[in-house]
Design a protein around this motif. Structure first.
Motif, PDB file in Angstrom:
ATOM      1  N   HIS A  91       5.519   9.081  -9.205  1.00 12.94           N
ATOM      2  CA  HIS A  91       6.292   7.850  -8.980  1.00 12.94           C
ATOM      3  C   HIS A  91       5.460   6.580  -9.104  1.00 12.94           C
ATOM      4  O   HIS A  91       5.966   5.539  -9.472  1.00 12.94           O
ATOM      5  CB  HIS A  91       6.993   7.908  -7.614  1.00 12.94           C
ATOM      6  CG  HIS A  91       6.048   7.899  -6.461  1.00 12.94           C
ATOM      7  ND1 HIS A  91       5.536   9.044  -5.892  1.00 12.94           N
ATOM      8  CD2 HIS A  91       5.487   6.871  -5.775  1.00 12.94           C
ATOM      9  CE1 HIS A  91       4.716   8.718  -4.908  1.00 12.94           C
ATOM     10  NE2 HIS A  91       4.660   7.405  -4.815  1.00 12.94           N
ATOM     11  N   ASP A  92       4.159   6.689  -8.750  1.00 11.74           N
ATOM     12  CA  ASP A  92       3.332   5.484  -8.823  1.00 11.74           C
ATOM     13  C   ASP A  92       2.311   5.556  -9.951  1.00 11.74           C
ATOM     14  O   ASP A  92       1.434   4.703 -10.053  1.00 11.74           O
ATOM     15  CB  ASP A  92       2.635   5.228  -7.480  1.00 11.74           C
ATOM     16  CG  ASP A  92       1.879   6.453  -6.981  1.00 11.74           C
ATOM     17  OD1 ASP A  92       1.817   7.464  -7.721  1.00 11.74           O
ATOM     18  OD2 ASP A  92       1.356   6.411  -5.856  1.00 11.74           O
TER      19      ASP A  92
ATOM     20  N   SER B   2       4.287  -1.205  -2.883  1.00  9.27           N
ATOM     21  CA  SER B   2       4.429   0.102  -3.527  1.00  9.27           C
ATOM     22  C   SER B   2       4.485  -0.089  -5.029  1.00  9.27           C
ATOM     23  O   SER B   2       4.871  -1.154  -5.499  1.00  9.27           O
ATOM     24  CB  SER B   2       5.730   0.783  -3.104  1.00  9.27           C
ATOM     25  OG  SER B   2       5.781   0.952  -1.728  1.00  9.27           O
ATOM     26  N   GLN B   3       4.117   0.957  -5.752  1.00 12.55           N
ATOM     27  CA  GLN B   3       4.173   0.898  -7.219  1.00 12.55           C
ATOM     28  C   GLN B   3       5.215   1.875  -7.730  1.00 12.55           C
ATOM     29  O   GLN B   3       5.373   2.955  -7.170  1.00 12.55           O
ATOM     30  CB  GLN B   3       2.813   1.316  -7.807  1.00 12.55           C
ATOM     31  CG  GLN B   3       1.648   0.456  -7.408  1.00 12.55           C
ATOM     32  CD  GLN B   3       1.492  -0.778  -8.264  1.00 12.55           C
ATOM     33  OE1 GLN B   3       2.109  -0.894  -9.325  1.00 12.55           O
ATOM     34  NE2 GLN B   3       0.677  -1.712  -7.820  1.00 12.55           N
ATOM     35  N   ARG B   4       5.890   1.502  -8.802  1.00 12.02           N
ATOM     36  CA  ARG B   4       6.794   2.439  -9.477  1.00 12.02           C
ATOM     37  C   ARG B   4       6.398   2.527 -10.949  1.00 12.02           C
ATOM     38  O   ARG B   4       6.356   1.521 -11.663  1.00 12.02           O
ATOM     39  CB  ARG B   4       8.252   1.973  -9.371  1.00 12.02           C
ATOM     40  CG  ARG B   4       8.833   2.065  -7.990  1.00 12.02           C
ATOM     41  CD  ARG B   4       9.023   3.492  -7.504  1.00 12.02           C
ATOM     42  NE  ARG B   4       9.578   3.484  -6.151  1.00 12.02           N
ATOM     43  CZ  ARG B   4       8.850   3.429  -5.037  1.00 12.02           C
ATOM     44  NH1 ARG B   4       7.531   3.410  -5.105  1.00 12.02           N
ATOM     45  NH2 ARG B   4       9.422   3.416  -3.857  1.00 12.02           N
TER      46      ARG B   4
ATOM     47  N   GLN C 214      10.494   8.895   3.647  1.00  8.45           N
ATOM     48  CA  GLN C 214       9.406   8.278   2.873  1.00  8.45           C
ATOM     49  C   GLN C 214       8.735   9.275   1.931  1.00  8.45           C
ATOM     50  O   GLN C 214       8.063   8.889   0.997  1.00  8.45           O
ATOM     51  CB  GLN C 214       8.368   7.684   3.828  1.00  8.45           C
ATOM     52  CG  GLN C 214       8.899   6.450   4.555  1.00  8.45           C
ATOM     53  CD  GLN C 214       7.919   5.882   5.555  1.00  8.45           C
ATOM     54  OE1 GLN C 214       7.201   6.621   6.216  1.00  8.45           O
ATOM     55  NE2 GLN C 214       7.903   4.564   5.688  1.00  8.45           N
ATOM     56  N   GLN C 215       8.914  10.566   2.195  1.00  2.79           N
ATOM     57  CA  GLN C 215       8.272  11.599   1.386  1.00  2.79           C
ATOM     58  C   GLN C 215       9.208  12.184   0.332  1.00  2.79           C
ATOM     59  O   GLN C 215       8.839  13.089  -0.395  1.00  2.79           O
ATOM     60  CB  GLN C 215       7.776  12.730   2.303  1.00  2.79           C
ATOM     61  CG  GLN C 215       6.695  12.269   3.246  1.00  2.79           C
ATOM     62  CD  GLN C 215       6.321  13.279   4.311  1.00  2.79           C
ATOM     63  OE1 GLN C 215       5.509  12.976   5.173  1.00  2.79           O
ATOM     64  NE2 GLN C 215       6.894  14.465   4.282  1.00  2.79           N
TER      65      GLN C 215
ATOM     66  N   ARG D 150      -0.091   7.663 -10.354  1.00  2.00           N
ATOM     67  CA  ARG D 150      -1.455   7.963  -9.894  1.00  2.00           C
ATOM     68  C   ARG D 150      -2.101   9.111 -10.676  1.00  2.00           C
ATOM     69  O   ARG D 150      -3.321   9.232 -10.678  1.00  2.00           O
ATOM     70  CB  ARG D 150      -1.435   8.305  -8.403  1.00  2.00           C
ATOM     71  CG  ARG D 150      -0.826   9.662  -8.116  1.00  2.00           C
ATOM     72  CD  ARG D 150      -0.890  10.029  -6.646  1.00  2.00           C
ATOM     73  NE  ARG D 150       0.026   9.234  -5.840  1.00  2.00           N
ATOM     74  CZ  ARG D 150       0.205   9.429  -4.538  1.00  2.00           C
ATOM     75  NH1 ARG D 150      -0.491  10.352  -3.915  1.00  2.00           N
ATOM     76  NH2 ARG D 150       1.072   8.704  -3.856  1.00  2.00           N
TER      77      ARG D 150
ATOM     78  N   ARG E  98       3.774  -3.897   3.058  1.00  3.57           N
ATOM     79  CA  ARG E  98       3.138  -2.974   2.128  1.00  3.57           C
ATOM     80  C   ARG E  98       3.607  -3.246   0.703  1.00  3.57           C
ATOM     81  O   ARG E  98       4.706  -3.745   0.502  1.00  3.57           O
ATOM     82  CB  ARG E  98       3.520  -1.534   2.476  1.00  3.57           C
ATOM     83  CG  ARG E  98       3.017  -1.065   3.830  1.00  3.57           C
ATOM     84  CD  ARG E  98       1.592  -0.566   3.729  1.00  3.57           C
ATOM     85  NE  ARG E  98       1.061  -0.185   5.030  1.00  3.57           N
ATOM     86  CZ  ARG E  98       0.377  -0.993   5.837  1.00  3.57           C
ATOM     87  NH1 ARG E  98       0.142  -2.247   5.489  1.00  3.57           N
ATOM     88  NH2 ARG E  98      -0.083  -0.568   6.996  1.00  3.57           N
TER      89      ARG E  98
ATOM     90  N   ASP F 235       5.678   7.126   0.662  1.00  4.68           N
ATOM     91  CA  ASP F 235       5.705   5.739   0.203  1.00  4.68           C
ATOM     92  C   ASP F 235       6.306   4.893   1.316  1.00  4.68           C
ATOM     93  O   ASP F 235       7.193   5.353   2.039  1.00  4.68           O
ATOM     94  CB  ASP F 235       6.588   5.659  -1.043  1.00  4.68           C
ATOM     95  CG  ASP F 235       6.490   4.314  -1.725  1.00  4.68           C
ATOM     96  OD1 ASP F 235       5.562   4.140  -2.524  1.00  4.68           O
ATOM     97  OD2 ASP F 235       7.337   3.440  -1.457  1.00  4.68           O
TER      98      ASP F 235
ATOM     99  N   TRP G  73      11.453  12.490  -3.008  1.00  2.25           N
ATOM    100  CA  TRP G  73      11.538  12.015  -4.387  1.00  2.25           C
ATOM    101  C   TRP G  73      12.535  12.848  -5.155  1.00  2.25           C
ATOM    102  O   TRP G  73      12.704  14.033  -4.864  1.00  2.25           O
ATOM    103  CB  TRP G  73      10.164  12.081  -5.074  1.00  2.25           C
ATOM    104  CG  TRP G  73       9.170  11.223  -4.370  1.00  2.25           C
ATOM    105  CD1 TRP G  73       8.237  11.637  -3.460  1.00  2.25           C
ATOM    106  CD2 TRP G  73       9.056   9.792  -4.438  1.00  2.25           C
ATOM    107  NE1 TRP G  73       7.533  10.553  -2.974  1.00  2.25           N
ATOM    108  CE2 TRP G  73       8.026   9.406  -3.554  1.00  2.25           C
ATOM    109  CE3 TRP G  73       9.725   8.802  -5.164  1.00  2.25           C
ATOM    110  CZ2 TRP G  73       7.643   8.080  -3.370  1.00  2.25           C
ATOM    111  CZ3 TRP G  73       9.346   7.483  -4.982  1.00  2.25           C
ATOM    112  CH2 TRP G  73       8.319   7.129  -4.097  1.00  2.25           C
TER     113      TRP G  73
END
Ligand code: HEC
Ligand code: HEC
Length: 425
Positions: free
Chosen positions: A379-380, A156-158, A360-361, A382, A154, A328, A363
């Motif tokens: 975080h990404d 992921s974006q930061r 994963q959830q 969006r 996968r 994530d 933050w």
């Protein structure tokens, strides 16, 4: 109403102006030059290094950290950092280690020293070598096709956060955060946990920085950013390895110890964001009503106004479960993972099933100081607007967000008007 107005104004007046006065102005000025310096391959700041790269995401710190001034947030997806990760499809982490050879063929950074499996790393945008562009394309294509195995790759974006007031965040202690955890447990509405850090001789060190609170100190983050974002060899941190030549070593330091200290001092001295009360009376009143609902809706349970020296930060800096929508592929660090890492075992997910899901959830509550000038959000990245960011909340914040969503639009706007009083320094 009157008392509210008074405390609102008082709070604006007590916002700190500068984070650190320990470093002298010459050191800070030299550090600023390094923060904005456009690095080039073959041109180190200290003799012996190879300058920018071999791997990099941008040419300067300021290329990403720039909204609202030098040190600000990143403006768009181009300033995001990509992480590549492998997750077990049927969560059983031991499965992953059996696939080391296959994963190393996808990207050598999955097995950096040829031994340990590393489950997440930065997938760089650029390489100094021309051949990197086609390698990167191949990696992205293979990821898009998916993996016909019991693991999945996968990306992921930061999102780039602002670093204003970083010196004050650095000065927050583990005890201050533990007190917040206790308060939340007593109040029973939200349940933050202190981002775990390694246990040193002086006790436990907390995680402070990053979307997951994954990095212990400002010093570590700044040096890590030099190595990972710009590909600089710096004291204590090796430049990111070149996947086309994983065994290659740096020729020498790109930045001396003194220069590294200057850069750290500059970031530590960046002033904290401010609160600006709108000049027009209507908007000022709206913002004041917005602050009241921010508190009454429970936003302030996590977005705590003051944490130790960080006055007006609006963040408890603790990890919270934010629900599946914000999950994530890369997980927050668990205490157990740290233990395994210390013992030199596999660096991989050890919590299968539901425990992995929660990680994963999770933050770290991001500071809302400077919120007006730090979009896009989350975080990404969006969320384009503050309202979008708020409505994406779930998990521990679900009650608070349901109340927000049920407000009439003009009252939602008041809350956003309050957030818009929090501006870059
Ligand atoms: C390609 C864009 C990019 C560049 C270049 C970059 N950063 Fe960042 N920075 C980020 C992102 C993305 C994060 C968040 C990473 C995370 O939490 O996983 C971040 C986080 C940080 C943080 C932690 C902030 C916090 O509150 O958590 C500091 C400090 C920082 N960067 C300093 C620097 C310095 C110093 C440089 C130059 C050596 C630099 N950055 C270069 C994108 C960038
Ligand atoms: C349970 C703790 C919690 C509560 C309650 C909460 N938040 Fe958050 N908030 C977070 C976390 C954690 C994030 C980061 C989530 C992510 O990036 O995926 C966040 C992100 C944000 C952001 C985006 C900030 C940025 O820099 O990207 C805004 C704006 C925000 N929250 C406002 C609010 C408001 C307004 C409320 C109340 C209606 C609220 N939050 C309630 C924990 C909380």
């Amino acid at each position: 109403m009157r008392t509210a107005l008074v405390s609102f104004a008082l709070f604006a007046a007590t916002f700190p102006l500068a984070a650190a006065d320990s470093a002298d102005s010459t050191t800070i000025a030299e550090g600023k030059k390094l923060f904005v310096r456009e690095w080039e391959a073959g041109k180190p700041a200290s003799p012996g290094g190879d300058g920018l790269g071999p791997m990099f995401n941008a040419r300067s710190c300021a290329a990403c950290h720039k909204l609202g001034g030098i040190g600000g947030a990143g403006p768009n997806e181009d300033s995001n950092v990509r992480l590549m990760t492998v997750v077990p499809v049927d969560p059983h982490p031991s499965e992953l280690t059996g696939h080391k050879d296959k994963l190393a063929k996808v990207h050598p950074s999955f097995v950096p020293s040829g031994k340990r499996l590393q489950t997440a790393f930065i997938l760089h945008r650029f390489g100094v070598e021309e051949a990197y562009a086609s390698f990167e394309k191949k990696v992205m294509d293979s990821h898009a096709v998916g993996s016909p195995e019991d693991w999945a790759i996968r990306i992921s974006q930061r999102n780039t956060p602002p670093v204003f007031g970083a010196g004050l965040i650095d000065a927050v202690t583990a005890d201050m955060l533990r007190d917040l955890v206790k308060k939340q447990q007593a109040d029973g509405r939200v349940t933050g946990r202190v981002p775990p850090g390694p246990k040193g001789p002086t006790g436990e060190v907390l995680g402070h920085f990053g979307w997951r609170g994954q990095t212990m100190s400002l010093k570590e983050f700044v040096l890590g950013a030099c190595a990972n974002e710009l590909g600089l060899e710096v004291p204590g941190h090796h430049q990111a390895a070149n996947p086309l030549n994983p065994e290659a070593k740096a020729s020498g330091l790109d930045m001396s110890q003194e220069q590294a200290d200057q850069l750290i001092a500059f970031v530590a001295a960046l002033p904290a964001p401010r609160q600006v009360i709108p000049a027009d009376a209507e908007t000022a009143k709206a913002a004041e009503r917005g602050l009241a609902s921010f508190n009454s809706l429970g936003c302030a349970d996590c977005h705590v106004q003051d944490v130790g020296p960080a006055k007006g930060i609006y963040a408890d800096l603790l990890l919270h479960d934010m629900g599946p929508g914000l999950a994530d592929a890369v997980s927050a660090v668990s205490a157990k993972q740290h233990l395994l890492r210390r013992e030199g075992e596999i660096d991989t997910y050890i919590n299968a099933g539901s425990a992995l899901k929660v990680l994963q959830q999770e933050w770290r509550t991001p500071p809302l100081w400077g919120a007006r000038d730090s979009g896009p959000y989350l975080h990404d990245g969006r969320a384009k607007t503050l309202t979008e960011a708020i409505l994406a909340h779930a998990g521990e914040s679900i009650l608070s967000i349901e109340k927000f969503a049920a407000l009439p639009v003009n009252e939602q706007d008041d809350l956003v008007a309050f957030l818009n009083t929090l501006v870059a320094p």
